[in-house]
Design a protein around this motif. Structure first.
Motif, PDB file in Angstrom:
ATOM      1  N   ALA A 144      32.546  28.975  14.318  1.00 48.67           N
ATOM      2  CA  ALA A 144      31.253  28.599  14.145  1.00 48.67           C
ATOM      3  C   ALA A 144      30.274  27.760  14.029  1.00 48.67           C
ATOM      4  O   ALA A 144      29.138  27.765  14.268  1.00 48.67           O
ATOM      5  CB  ALA A 144      30.891  30.325  13.702  1.00 48.67           C
ATOM      6  N   SER A 145      31.211  27.029  13.354  1.00 46.06           N
ATOM      7  CA  SER A 145      30.885  25.646  13.147  1.00 46.06           C
ATOM      8  C   SER A 145      31.188  24.083  13.663  1.00 46.06           C
ATOM      9  O   SER A 145      32.040  24.019  14.511  1.00 46.06           O
ATOM     10  CB  SER A 145      31.033  25.197  11.004  1.00 46.06           C
ATOM     11  OG  SER A 145      30.986  24.162  10.927  1.00 46.06           O
ATOM     12  N   THR A 146      30.338  23.297  13.771  1.00 46.83           N
ATOM     13  CA  THR A 146      30.456  22.227  14.177  1.00 46.83           C
ATOM     14  C   THR A 146      31.022  21.092  13.176  1.00 46.83           C
ATOM     15  O   THR A 146      31.296  19.757  13.961  1.00 46.83           O
ATOM     16  CB  THR A 146      29.007  21.670  15.008  1.00 46.83           C
ATOM     17  OG1 THR A 146      28.447  21.332  13.594  1.00 46.83           O
ATOM     18  CG2 THR A 146      29.050  22.630  15.916  1.00 46.83           C
ATOM     19  N   ASP A 147      31.225  21.521  12.170  1.00 46.40           N
ATOM     20  CA  ASP A 147      31.951  20.877  11.286  1.00 46.40           C
ATOM     21  C   ASP A 147      33.577  20.232  11.385  1.00 46.40           C
ATOM     22  O   ASP A 147      34.003  20.933  11.319  1.00 46.40           O
ATOM     23  CB  ASP A 147      31.476  20.783   9.639  1.00 46.40           C
ATOM     24  CG  ASP A 147      31.778  19.992   9.178  1.00 46.40           C
ATOM     25  OD1 ASP A 147      32.809  19.026   8.573  1.00 46.40           O
ATOM     26  OD2 ASP A 147      31.751  20.013   7.522  1.00 46.40           O
ATOM     27  N   ILE A 148      33.992  18.714  11.576  1.00 46.93           N
ATOM     28  CA  ILE A 148      34.962  18.656  12.190  1.00 46.93           C
ATOM     29  C   ILE A 148      35.821  18.927  10.174  1.00 46.93           C
ATOM     30  O   ILE A 148      37.323  19.454  10.740  1.00 46.93           O
ATOM     31  CB  ILE A 148      35.252  17.536  12.717  1.00 46.93           C
ATOM     32  CG1 ILE A 148      34.386  16.704  13.849  1.00 46.93           C
ATOM     33  CG2 ILE A 148      36.608  16.755  12.588  1.00 46.93           C
ATOM     34  CD1 ILE A 148      34.550  18.459  14.942  1.00 46.93           C
ATOM     35  N   ALA A 149      35.696  18.775   9.825  1.00 54.18           N
ATOM     36  CA  ALA A 149      36.530  18.681   8.132  1.00 54.18           C
ATOM     37  C   ALA A 149      36.650  19.913   7.983  1.00 54.18           C
ATOM     38  O   ALA A 149      37.896  20.107   7.494  1.00 54.18           O
ATOM     39  CB  ALA A 149      35.577  17.931   7.346  1.00 54.18           C
ATOM     40  N   LEU A 150      35.992  21.468   7.706  1.00 57.72           N
ATOM     41  CA  LEU A 150      35.617  22.472   7.438  1.00 57.72           C
ATOM     42  C   LEU A 150      37.112  22.956   8.815  1.00 57.72           C
ATOM     43  O   LEU A 150      37.770  23.813   8.178  1.00 57.72           O
ATOM     44  CB  LEU A 150      34.180  22.696   8.512  1.00 57.72           C
ATOM     45  CG  LEU A 150      33.684  24.801   8.008  1.00 57.72           C
ATOM     46  CD1 LEU A 150      35.606  24.823   6.340  1.00 57.72           C
ATOM     47  CD2 LEU A 150      33.035  25.425   7.745  1.00 57.72           C
ATOM     48  N   SER A 179      40.413  24.614   7.551  1.00 58.09           N
ATOM     49  CA  SER A 179      40.687  25.865   7.847  1.00 58.09           C
ATOM     50  C   SER A 179      41.980  25.431   8.432  1.00 58.09           C
ATOM     51  O   SER A 179      42.179  26.890   8.721  1.00 58.09           O
ATOM     52  CB  SER A 179      39.324  26.510   8.955  1.00 58.09           C
ATOM     53  OG  SER A 179      39.674  27.742   9.647  1.00 58.09           O
ATOM     54  N   GLU A 180      42.503  24.601   9.515  1.00 63.01           N
ATOM     55  CA  GLU A 180      44.230  24.833   9.812  1.00 63.01           C
ATOM     56  C   GLU A 180      44.717  25.064   9.159  1.00 63.01           C
ATOM     57  O   GLU A 180      46.145  26.022   9.342  1.00 63.01           O
ATOM     58  CB  GLU A 180      43.479  23.537  10.779  1.00 63.01           C
ATOM     59  CG  GLU A 180      42.882  24.389  12.489  1.00 63.01           C
ATOM     60  CD  GLU A 180      42.756  23.299  13.481  1.00 63.01           C
ATOM     61  OE1 GLU A 180      43.363  22.275  13.448  1.00 63.01           O
ATOM     62  OE2 GLU A 180      42.034  23.178  14.467  1.00 63.01           O
TER      63      GLU A 180
END
Length: 685
Positions: A329-335, A339-340
């Protein structure tokens, strides 16, 4: 850090030793003339006696000594191995187990009765012109006087022998107990002081022994250290003078094979003159660290710690699911990247944890060899036990829970299924009946089968008993499968009389309840006159599974991914057209399907594009109509409360990433429901 209690460690090792002794005895039942098996049982008894004495289990050591003595006579050829002797030592082994578990308890006169049985088993085969000494005597069983023989013994231990707890002087002391001996130490291999390592052993020995014992008595001295040492034993005509080994003598050193114990220090000859070194073979010294490394690869871990670790991994999987939902649900690429990565690592950790919990079914099947042996003697039947697929692995919790149900099934097969040798011969069968235990993996399930080649199940007797017990109405129509399933009803038994084996009608009911508690199912097949087969379909694991997350109405459910064959789309038009028949055509075959929306009474309208999830258990298939397929989901299985024990549609629940609960569908129950619906449609048609 808590240190392990030495007595607890001894009990674990004693349990393993007793299992090895039992396995050897059961093998010996079929091969009474196998000297290797006799030696293996003798070594096991010798190990148990020595370890018990070392840890203060004096009653165990004293009792085991008599069994060891009996097998020593067999090993030396004084008496033959017999079925009576094996049965006596098996019974004695149960008493040894009790002495390990409860050394201070009052065991009554059990030990004396077993010793009398053991003495009778040995005495029946003794020579008629030689009295048999009582086995309860403290010394070894009597043997005729022997002529003395002189032996030259050269031996060298590995360099790390003393660091591992082996006392070489104890071995020398045991050799001195065998007769008159002269001991010379070879100190030529001791390095200069600067290269000397205090924990290593550099000395080898040469012993000249004059004794009335045979070669096997000398081998027994080194029985626990032969694995890693070099030993050369030669018979010489008479005691020799000062030892001066020739190069041929030295070259004749050989390697023998067997673990290590410490012993008291002896008095050794004072004449320690350096003699020529007995060279240790290089491959032996190189292989030694490899053997130690291999032994160190196996670590004992209490089962409770594995269970605790499994719980932590489950919580981690739930937290990872929550993180994945937040990242999506976030647009933060780092997050999303983190997560992956966490998802990948948690998946690998889960897979590793699952492997740690898996145990081969061989550990379960091996318990039944003793059971079949005892039941064969009790019933007078000739029974052969065959095991297949022993390398199949199942969750350790499943193994523990299946032990009792399988005992009931095996006893039932032997008591009700197998005929007596006379009846089998008159029916044109072999005198020996066969009970087969097999295991195989099918998808996410393990199928464990108990098969016998006996008389089969008498349908008329089952129906008559069911009608008289009120389980079914007189004349009620039942399929063959439904009729056979009646034997699992509480209190059901077709036995004419209550015996030690069966007749009370509780065993098969216990089997069904246990298997259902494991989210499993039972299939039964029987051919009159040819035998029966009971198959238990059990999930591979009870902790974490891969699931397919679906939506039905406003609720979310998990279907075990191992049971999913394929997913299809079901349009609204096809849904309306199939009303009244509930079949879909799948590659020229009709597959019944269930509308979960109707089954769960959601009260919602179907989505425009519904999906059909085709699931299977073995050869049976059924489709489940859902509103939406959300995707795969690592499912941590949580058990349902006792209030939901009667809800057969669900096998458990799981917590989703947002904290909500999703129910896990019981695939086996849904397949049965689909089959019943198909049968009803055929009758109506």
């Amino acid at each position: 850090m808590n240190t392990l209690d030495p007595v607890a460690v001894f009990r674990m090792e004693a349990a393993e030793c007793l299992e090895a002794i039992e396995a050897g005895l059961l093998d010996l039942t079929h091969r009474l003339d196998d000297k290797n098996l006799v030696d293996a049982v003798f070594r096991g008894l010798h190990t148990l006696k020595g370890s018990g004495s070392m840890f203060g289990f004096d009653a165990l050591a004293a009792f085991t000594h008599h069994c060891e003595t009996a097998f020593d006579r067999v090993r030396k050829g004084e008496v033959p191995a017999t079925a009576e002797l094996v049965a006596a030592v098996l019974a004695a082994q149960d008493h040894m187990r009790a002495l390990v578990d409860q050394p201070d308890a009052d065991h009554g006169d059990t030990g004396q009765k077993l010793l009398a049985q053991l003495q009778a088993a040995v005495g029946e085969k003794a020579s008629t012109n030689q009295a048999i000494p009582a086995i309860a005597a403290s010394g070894p069983l009597g043997a005729p006087a022997r002529q003395t023989t002189t032996w030259r013994i050269r031996f060298s231990l590995p360099s790390n022998a003393m660091a591992n707890g082996t006392n070489p002087l104890g071995l020398l002391d045991e050799l001195r107990d065998l007769g008159e001996c002269t001991v010379r130490a070879n100190t030529a291999a001791i390095p200069p002081l600067g290269e000397f390592i205090p924990t290593e052993l550099y000395v080898s020995w040469e012993v000249v022994l004059t004794s009335d014992q045979d070669r096997s008595a000398i081998d027994d001295v080194f029985i626990f250290v032969m694995d890693d040492m070099e030993l050369d034993v030669q018979e010489i005509p008479a005691p020799v003078g000062p030892i001066s080994p020739t190069s041929e003598d030295i070259a004749s050193a050989t390697v023998a094979v067997l673990p290590a114990v410490a012993a008291p220090q002896p008095i050794v000859s004072s004449e320690f003159r350096p003699v020529e070194a007995v060279p240790v073979k290089r491959e032996t010294t190189v292989a030694q660290p490899e053997r130690q490394a291999k032994a160190a690869e196996n670590v004992r871990v209490p089962a409770e710690r594995l269970d605790e670790l499994m719980d932590r991994v489950g919580e981690l999987v739930i937290a990872q699911s929550r993180l994945s939902q937040l990242a999506s649900a976030s647009t933060d690429i780092a997050l999303r990247s983190v997560s992956e990565e966490i998802e990948r690592l948690s998946g690998e950790l889960r897979d590793t944890m699952m492997v740690l919990r898996m145990v081969p079914v061989a550990t379960l099947f091996s318990r039944f060899r003793r059971l079949v042996h005892d039941l064969a003697r009790e019933t007078g039947k000739v029974i052969e036990l065959v095991t297949e697929g022993e390398s199949t692995e199942v969750d350790k919790t499943v193994i523990e829970r299946l032990a009792d149900p399988l005992v009931h099934l095996v006893r039932n097969s032997i008591d009700h299924g197998l005929e007596t040798p006379e009846d089998r011969l008159s029916a044109g069968k072999a005198a020996a009946g066969t009970v087969t235990l097999s295991a195989r993996q099918a998808g996410g399930e393990v199928i464990i089968s108990i098969r016998d080649d006996g008389r089969g199940i008498n349908r008329e007797r089952v129906r008559a008993k069911a009608e008289s017990s009120g389980l079914i109405a007189p004349g009620q129509l039942l399929t063959d499968s439904e009729l056979l399933q009646l034997i699992f009803a509480p209190g059901f038994s077709t036995a004419a009389a209550i015996t030690n084996l069966s007749g009370r009608g509780v065993g098969m009911d216990v089997v069904k309840k246990t298997v259902e508690a494991l989210r499993g199912a039972i299939d039964i097949e029987s051919i009159p006159g040819e035998g029966s087969e009971v198959s238990l379909r059990i999930p591979l694991t009870l902790a974490i599974i891969d699931g397919l997350l679906v939506r039905v109405g406003s609720g979310r459910y998990v279907i075990p991914l191992s049971a999913v064959e394929e997913c299809l789309e079901l349009s609204l038009e096809e849904d309306l057209r199939s009303r009244g028949r509930s079949f879909i055509s799948l590659r020229d075959s009709l597959v019944p399907f269930l509308r979960l929306r109707d089954l769960f009474r959601t009260g919602t309208k179907p989505d425009v594009h519904q999906k059909v999830v085709v699931i299977s258990t073995g050869t049976e298939r059924v489709g489940l109509v859902v509103d939406q397929i959300i995707g795969d989901h690592q499912t941590v299985i949580k058990s349902m409360s006792k209030l939901h024990n009667d809800v057969a549609t669900f096998s458990g629940a799981t917590i989703l990433g947002d904290g909500s609960v999703a129910l896990i569908l019981d695939v086996g129950h849904l397949v049965v429901a689909g089959q019943q619906q198909e049968a009803q449609m055929r009758v109506a048609g």
